[in-house]
Write a protein that holds these residues in place. Sequence first.
Motif, PDB file in Angstrom:
ATOM      1  N   GLN A 149      -4.061   7.503   3.386  1.00 57.28           N
ATOM      2  CA  GLN A 149      -5.131   7.482   1.812  1.00 57.28           C
ATOM      3  C   GLN A 149      -6.068   8.485   1.439  1.00 57.28           C
ATOM      4  O   GLN A 149      -5.960   8.885   0.619  1.00 57.28           O
ATOM      5  CB  GLN A 149      -4.935   5.919   1.422  1.00 57.28           C
ATOM      6  N   LEU A 199       0.958   3.683  -2.956  1.00 56.14           N
ATOM      7  CA  LEU A 199       0.949   5.533  -2.534  1.00 56.14           C
ATOM      8  C   LEU A 199       1.643   6.200  -3.287  1.00 56.14           C
ATOM      9  O   LEU A 199       1.336   7.284  -3.585  1.00 56.14           O
ATOM     10  CB  LEU A 199      -0.016   5.527  -1.343  1.00 56.14           C
ATOM     11  N   HIS A 208      -6.270  11.265  -0.589  1.00 52.16           N
ATOM     12  CA  HIS A 208      -6.485  11.731  -1.820  1.00 52.16           C
ATOM     13  C   HIS A 208      -7.439  13.182  -1.162  1.00 52.16           C
ATOM     14  O   HIS A 208      -8.267  13.267  -2.594  1.00 52.16           O
ATOM     15  CB  HIS A 208      -8.487  10.348  -1.112  1.00 52.16           C
ATOM     16  N   LEU A 268      -8.048   5.151  -8.059  1.00 54.40           N
ATOM     17  CA  LEU A 268      -7.665   4.886  -7.039  1.00 54.40           C
ATOM     18  C   LEU A 268      -7.253   3.056  -6.609  1.00 54.40           C
ATOM     19  O   LEU A 268      -8.004   2.205  -6.725  1.00 54.40           O
ATOM     20  CB  LEU A 268      -7.712   5.215  -5.890  1.00 54.40           C
ATOM     21  N   PRO A 283       0.859  -1.553   0.075  1.00 56.60           N
ATOM     22  CA  PRO A 283      -0.487   0.367  -0.175  1.00 56.60           C
ATOM     23  C   PRO A 283       0.748   1.547  -0.004  1.00 56.60           C
ATOM     24  O   PRO A 283       0.403   1.967  -0.633  1.00 56.60           O
ATOM     25  CB  PRO A 283      -1.193  -0.049   0.839  1.00 56.60           C
ATOM     26  N   LEU A 300     -10.410   2.316   0.149  1.00 57.20           N
ATOM     27  CA  LEU A 300     -10.070   3.215   1.356  1.00 57.20           C
ATOM     28  C   LEU A 300     -11.137   3.351   2.218  1.00 57.20           C
ATOM     29  O   LEU A 300     -11.312   3.746   3.453  1.00 57.20           O
ATOM     30  CB  LEU A 300     -10.615   4.909   0.313  1.00 57.20           C
TER      31      LEU A 300
END
Length: 469
Positions: A230, A199, A234, A216, A195, A220
């Motif tokens: 995250q 990211l 966003h 994405l 992750p 989320l």
Amino acid sequence: MRRFFSRSLSARLLLLTVGFVLAAETLLFLPSIAFFRQEGLEMRARSASLVAEALMSNQVGGDPSREASAMLARQFMMQTDADFLAAFQDGQTLLILGEPPQANIIAVVDLRNTRRFPDFIATTMDFFANGDGYLRIIAPSPIDGQDRLELLVPCAAIGAELRAYAGRILLLSLLIAIFVGILIYLAMLRLIVRPVRELANDMTAFREAPELRRQLSPVLDRGDEIGQLQREFHEMKQSLRSSFRQRERLASLGLSVTKINHDLRNVLSTALLMADRLSMNADPALSEMGERLARTVERGVGLTEEVLEYSSAREPEPVLETVQLGRIVADVQMDMRTAFPRVWVANQIGHDVRITADPEQLQRILSNLLRNAAQAMDGQDKPKIEVAADIVADTVIVQIGDNGPGLPDYVEDRLFLPFTRGNSDSSTGLGLSISKELAEKMGGSLELLDTGPDGTTFILGLPRAYIQA
């Protein structure tokens, strides 16, 4: 490979895991090998007891060592590495196996007492022993009447056994460390490294082309810190893209104003010429109307230029002077009567209140606030706006309150951002943003005090001016 281990978070995590497991094994190594030595000595004592009991039970006469079978002696010596075994009874020594060696006895271990904690110092000395010398082991005898059994084991044999055990422990520790490291590596790769890597790639892509929207990769809905990161990223992207869109709209606005600025100034120049002629009329009412019209047209020209400067990110610097606040509010009040005849504007500011401000910019701020309030109360019975002022230390606090329906909840947090509209659809959403910026340039502030079903109140703070005596 070197670059992978120096720059990859997952590779560093794998190395750290293996290192920590090996460090834990290292801390447990000395107790483990000490217990192994203790168990080895006790095993030799038990074997000596069994051999002594077997040989002594078959004794017919003479020295029992001569009666022992060669096979049993070789098996015992091979399993225990003992060179000598004897029993002690009534102060006499009974040789069971072997002959007393000529070498020195390095240490004595008495196993007749209850089980004791392993000796770490003796274990360390035996581990490095590889020369001459014997370890004397004293054990209880299983035969009635005998005091004890004693056997001599070469220290070199004990050391070789401990080193062989240490080698097995080292190999096993490496296998455990690698296995556990791989398991933790795979778990961390799935939960954290992957992750974070996605990211980081998303951040890189957003930095290179922030205007492009991408799907994405991670979901989320994670509840941990990675999920929070995250979601925050966003939200940051959404905010930045919104800011980019506002900048584009401002740029388009500036381009549009630039195109129409020339034609608009020509139109306003014609209106200004007509206002000048009206101001020279013999009729006082027409003359006053002409003067007000001329001032209005001049403000219109200034507003056009300021909108152009705002869209070009070039704000005009204020020209500060001592201003009679009540007079500026009265001028705005007269303009409001013409534009909004149903709205009652109550000017409660005395003539002795003076501030340090730019008159044109102050009039623009007050005009924006009063017009927004009047537009919000469109269609309401008995709309009213009150303008009052209080002096607090070196600041004049101007309160502009109305009895309108209040602002929507979704507007309060972004009220002073460009293109934020309240209850009126006819506004551009620039008034409050420009007013706040102008107030701050004059050393003041503009804030929302309260809003609700009973009305909305804004606070305009401006520096107080003192009259020289």
